[in-house]
Motif scaffolding. Sequence first.
Motif, PDB file in Angstrom:
ATOM      1  N   ARG A  59       0.881  -1.169   0.000  1.00  0.00           N
ATOM      2  CA  ARG A  59       0.000   0.000   0.000  1.00  0.00           C
ATOM      3  C   ARG A  59       0.916   1.215   0.000  1.00  0.00           C
ATOM      4  NH1 ARG A  59      -4.977  -0.021   1.936  1.00  0.00           N
ATOM      5  NH2 ARG A  59      -4.499  -1.679   3.416  1.00  0.00           N
ATOM      6  N   LYS A 110     -11.108  -5.667  -3.104  1.00  0.00           N
ATOM      7  CA  LYS A 110     -10.348  -4.412  -3.185  1.00  0.00           C
ATOM      8  C   LYS A 110     -10.364  -3.862  -4.611  1.00  0.00           C
ATOM      9  CE  LYS A 110      -9.011  -4.443   1.123  1.00  0.00           C
ATOM     10  NZ  LYS A 110      -9.571  -3.508   2.094  1.00  0.00           N
ATOM     11  N   GLU A 168      -9.594   0.144  -4.555  1.00  0.00           N
ATOM     12  CA  GLU A 168      -8.331   0.219  -3.813  1.00  0.00           C
ATOM     13  C   GLU A 168      -7.210  -0.460  -4.595  1.00  0.00           C
ATOM     14  OE1 GLU A 168      -6.707  -0.272   0.754  1.00  0.00           O
ATOM     15  OE2 GLU A 168      -8.763  -0.844   0.298  1.00  0.00           O
TER      16      GLU A 168
END
Length: 185
Positions: A62, A159, A164
């Motif tokens: 991330r 996700k 994301e």
Amino acid sequence: MTEKFEEKTISRDVIYDGAVVHLVRDKVELPDGREAFRELVFHRGAVGIFAVTKEEKIVLVRQFRKALEKSILEIPAGKIEEGEEDYQKVAEREFEEETGYQSQEMNLITSFITSPGISNEKLYLYEAKDFHQVDNPLPQDDDEFLEIVELSFSEAEEKMATGEICDAKTIYAMLYWQQRIEGQK
């Protein structure tokens, strides 16, 4: 051989010559004789690393992406530096820098152009196999702030649905993983 859709460059203006990208504005002659402008980004290329743990979880990082103004999840990746020609070694380095893992086997899956409408960036997608955490991994880049995230296929799909996971290299890796899972059934 001349393509029937070829655009001939009439002139080129360098707009920016940076450490990562080279931006130009080309004046081109279109196939029908008219003229147009093209803004192009030249890039040395990059590697991406697809890795699945023994627990069947994909290794992601991330990080905040300024162009998107948000953090996203993506496979570990990095740019090819000037003079680097062994892309497997680049993948091995980036995998260790970003995750702290070393791989015993790094195999090229494919390569692809990330955004051919504006850039020549080519990404080489590798699969890391038989990897393990190392005690003293290579340090991350000074300007890189990452969090390692490991997700199952279904969690990663969620996700993707929420945005994301939204970049081409990670989605490509997910499709590769899905194809492999379906092939094992």
